[in-house]
Design an enzyme around this catalytic site. Structure first.
Site, mmCIF file in Angstrom:
data_model
loop_
_atom_site.group_PDB
_atom_site.id
_atom_site.type_symbol
_atom_site.label_atom_id
_atom_site.label_comp_id
_atom_site.label_asym_id
_atom_site.label_seq_id
_atom_site.Cartn_x
_atom_site.Cartn_y
_atom_site.Cartn_z
ATOM 1 N N ASP A 261 22.096 23.209 14.572
ATOM 2 C CA ASP A 261 21.037 22.116 15.087
ATOM 3 C C ASP A 261 21.371 20.907 13.871
ATOM 4 O OD1 ASP A 261 19.538 19.978 15.570
ATOM 5 O OD2 ASP A 261 17.729 21.233 15.092
ATOM 6 N N LYS B 256 19.859 15.131 10.898
ATOM 7 C CA LYS B 256 18.943 15.796 9.703
ATOM 8 C C LYS B 256 19.252 15.454 8.209
ATOM 9 C CE LYS B 256 17.244 20.202 12.348
ATOM 10 N NZ LYS B 256 16.092 19.649 12.290
ATOM 11 N N ASP C 193 19.186 28.208 14.410
ATOM 12 C CA ASP C 193 18.385 28.063 15.477
ATOM 13 C C ASP C 193 18.685 28.519 16.858
ATOM 14 O OD1 ASP C 193 16.542 26.020 15.950
ATOM 15 O OD2 ASP C 193 17.801 24.218 16.309
ATOM 16 N N ARG D 60 13.597 21.777 23.222
ATOM 17 C CA ARG D 60 12.666 21.715 24.412
ATOM 18 C C ARG D 60 13.670 21.099 25.481
ATOM 19 N NH1 ARG D 60 8.761 17.893 21.465
ATOM 20 N NH2 ARG D 60 9.501 19.047 19.514
HETATM 21 N N1 BES Z 1 15.484 23.522 15.144
HETATM 22 C C1 BES Z 1 14.418 22.668 14.773
HETATM 23 C C2 BES Z 1 13.003 23.202 14.217
HETATM 24 C C3 BES Z 1 13.029 23.975 12.787
HETATM 25 C C4 BES Z 1 13.132 23.400 11.703
HETATM 26 C C5 BES Z 1 13.168 25.353 12.925
HETATM 27 C C6 BES Z 1 13.183 24.028 10.438
HETATM 28 C C7 BES Z 1 13.213 25.994 11.733
HETATM 29 C C8 BES Z 1 13.224 25.334 10.487
HETATM 30 C C9 BES Z 1 14.085 21.680 15.822
HETATM 31 O O1 BES Z 1 15.215 21.411 16.544
HETATM 32 C C10 BES Z 1 13.795 20.283 15.369
HETATM 33 O O2 BES Z 1 14.237 19.904 14.773
HETATM 34 N N2 BES Z 1 12.252 19.818 15.763
HETATM 35 C C11 BES Z 1 11.860 18.472 15.139
HETATM 36 C C12 BES Z 1 11.150 18.139 16.272
HETATM 37 C C13 BES Z 1 10.723 16.775 15.982
HETATM 38 C C14 BES Z 1 11.721 15.703 16.002
HETATM 39 C C15 BES Z 1 9.429 16.292 16.912
HETATM 40 C C16 BES Z 1 11.196 19.244 13.681
HETATM 41 O O3 BES Z 1 10.489 20.016 13.805
HETATM 42 O O4 BES Z 1 11.146 18.404 12.842
HETATM 43 ZN ZN ZN Z 2 16.593 22.861 16.802
HETATM 44 MN MN MN Z 3 16.209 19.784 16.179
#
Ligand code: BES
Ligand code: ZN
Ligand code: MN
Length: 482
Positions: A258, A265, A276, A339
């Site tokens: 991811d 990121k 992920d 999601r």
């Molecule tokens: N895979 C990430 C969530 C995550 C972050 C898991 C750190 C484990 C460690 C997910 O896809 C993500 O990036 N979520 C975002 C959502 C936001 C954009 C609403 C997040 O958590 O920042």
């Molecule tokens: Zn993710």
């Molecule tokens: Mn993500």
């Protein structure tokens, strides 16, 4: 690891290593010479929880490991601490086989099977070794077989079978999680899943991107689009129950890397986003355990496998896609990709008419803020299901905590242009992610587990934990009436 159960007099046991309580050790070392060795060795041993000593005996019992805290009645959590420290000591012994005799330790309200399973889980966790990419790896701990000495064999039922199945499932899940993202891509998850199909009552199929296009899975495809490696929806069907039983469905987030996509990121610790796919790894591990244990249930496991990459053809913030359910989604943040792949996987899961759907996903950083790494978050549209999962977590020591799925949170997903946005605001990020998923399940008991904090660790102990395989397997054993 190979676990088995034995019954009978410990004094007759022949083993290179016996791990037991001080009381049992005293009873074994009856001969004057041995009693003297024992008494000399235990002068500093206070029989406290998490304390241990190792004594060389060189007879029928090569070495004796005595663990502390065994002469009081323990709580479940105390007994698990005892098991964890005992397993750590066992992992350091230069032996291939051992006998563990802790059945006489009292755990309030718990019988032998609970204790034996706790011991096996702890040993499985401590003995896990991953060195697939080290050219000069330290040798793994040699311990390969553990016999559990119990007071009454018939009181333990088939615990060894369950322990062996969980051992295989945990290893499968942890290895998948730890593999680097240039190895573990959607195609690799498919290849590993297909191995489960070698058992007669298991079938493994996959939906290619072309087929997903025909099924209208625009949300999933919006994520996999940016990657050169095509996405895969993997379906594993296990028929262990009667034909007329509706299956339980497990759905796993399998983002093999991811980057965040166009909503890229920051670089710090981005390598950890290889984890992920730990939701997928967990449902695959639990499925492996169910198959090995031959549980009398029907199971449909679905893995939504894709890589979230930025590229010239990747999804942009602002793009609107139509999901397989018919609902449209405005993708405001391409980093909220879990999601998107899950909503189409949930829609597909419902075509199997399951009685229950449980999805598992490293879905949000907000979940880690809320619960840290000790508990997985549980959301459910059915409180009975939520409680069953929480209880399975308590029993297995793989804890979970219920979070709210109230209507008040739904409005955060409002979009001016589509049926919904794929992100809420800054607040309650794990809850609004669960709210998004809840819109894609109709008339079925469903739970969502956010395992972003529990499925892997960062920092010096970086690696996958195999969680929540113990919880899922315990839940499925409970459902099977075991
Ligand atoms: N895979 C990430 C969530 C995550 C972050 C898991 C750190 C484990 C460690 C997910 O896809 C993500 O990036 N979520 C975002 C959502 C936001 C954009 C609403 C997040 O958590 O920042
Ligand atoms: Zn993710
Ligand atoms: Mn993500």
């Amino acid at each position: 690891m190979k676990y088995s159960v034995i019954e009978g007099n410990l004094a007759q046991v022949k083993t290179p290593c016996l791990l037991t309580s001080l009381k049992a050790a005293r009873a074994i070392a009856r001969e004057p010479g041995k009693t003297a060795v024992l008494n000399r060795s235990i002068t500093d041993f206070k029989n406290k929880l998490e304390q241990s000593i190792t004594i060389q005996l060189d007879g029928n019992i090569g070495r004796l490991v005595i663990v502390g805290g065994t002469d009081q009645s323990l709580t479940e959590d105390q007994f698990r601490r005892l098991c964890t420290s005992a397993a750590a000591v066992l992992a350091r012994q230069p032996v291939k086989q051992a006998v563990v005799a802790l059945d006489s330790v009292r755990v309030s309200g718990k019988r032998s099977p609970f204790k034996q399973l706790a011991i096996m889980r702890a040993i499985t966790s401590a003995l896990y070794h991953y060195a697939n990419h080290k050219s000069a790896a330290a040798p793994p701990p040699p311990l390969a077989s553990v016999r559990l000495a119990v007071l009454e064999r018939k009181a333990t039922g088939n615990v060894a079978r369950l322990g062996n199945a969980l051992d295989a499932g945990m290893k499968f899940a942890r290895d998948l999680g730890n593999e680097p993202p240039n190895v573990c891509n959607p195609n690799y998850l498919l290849k590993e899943s297909r191995k489960l199909g070698r058992t007669p009552n298991v079938t493994v199929t996959n939906l290619t991107e072309k087929r997903m296009g025909e099924l209208g899975m625009g949300a999933f495809l919006a994520v996999s689009l940016g990657s050169v490696t095509p996405g895969q929806m993997i379906i594993i069907r296990y028929n262990g129950g009667s034909k007329k039983d509706a299956p339980i469905s497990l759905v796993g987030k399998g983002i093999t890397f991811d980057t965040g996509g166009i909503s890229l990121k920051p670089p710090g610790a981005m390598d950890e986003m290889k984890f992920d796919m730990c939701g997928a790894a967990a449902v695959l591990g639990a499925t492996r355990a169910v198959i090995d244990a031959k549980l009398p249930i029907n199971l449909v496991t679905i893995v939504a496998a894709a890589e979230n990459m930025p590229s010239g053809i990747a999804t942009r913030p602002g793009d609107i896609v139509r999901s397989a359910s018919g609902k449209t989604v405005e993708i405001l943040n391409t980093d909220a990709e879990g999601r998107l792949v899950l909503c189409d996987a949930l829609t597909h899961a419902q075509t199997f008419k399951p009685k229950t759907i449980i999805d598992v996903a490293t879905l949000t950083g907000a979940c880690i803020v809320a619960l840290g790494s000790h508990a997985s978050a549980v959301y459910s549209n059915d409180d009975k299901l939520a409680n069953e999962l929480l209880n399975a977590g308590q029993t297995s020591g793989d804890k979970a905590w219920q979070m709210p799925l109230w209507d008040e949170y739904q409005s955060a997903l409002k979009s001016n242009f589509a049926d919904m946005a794929n992100v809420g605001g800054r607040e309650a990020g794990s809850v609004t992610a669960a709210c998004f998923l809840s819109r894609f399940v109709k008339d079925v008991n469903w739970a969502h587990m956010d395992v972003a904090g529990s499925a892997f660790l960062g920092g010096a102990r970086k690696g996958s934990t195999g969680r929540p395989v113990p919880l899922l397997f315990q839940y499925l054993c409970d459902q099977a009436g075991l």
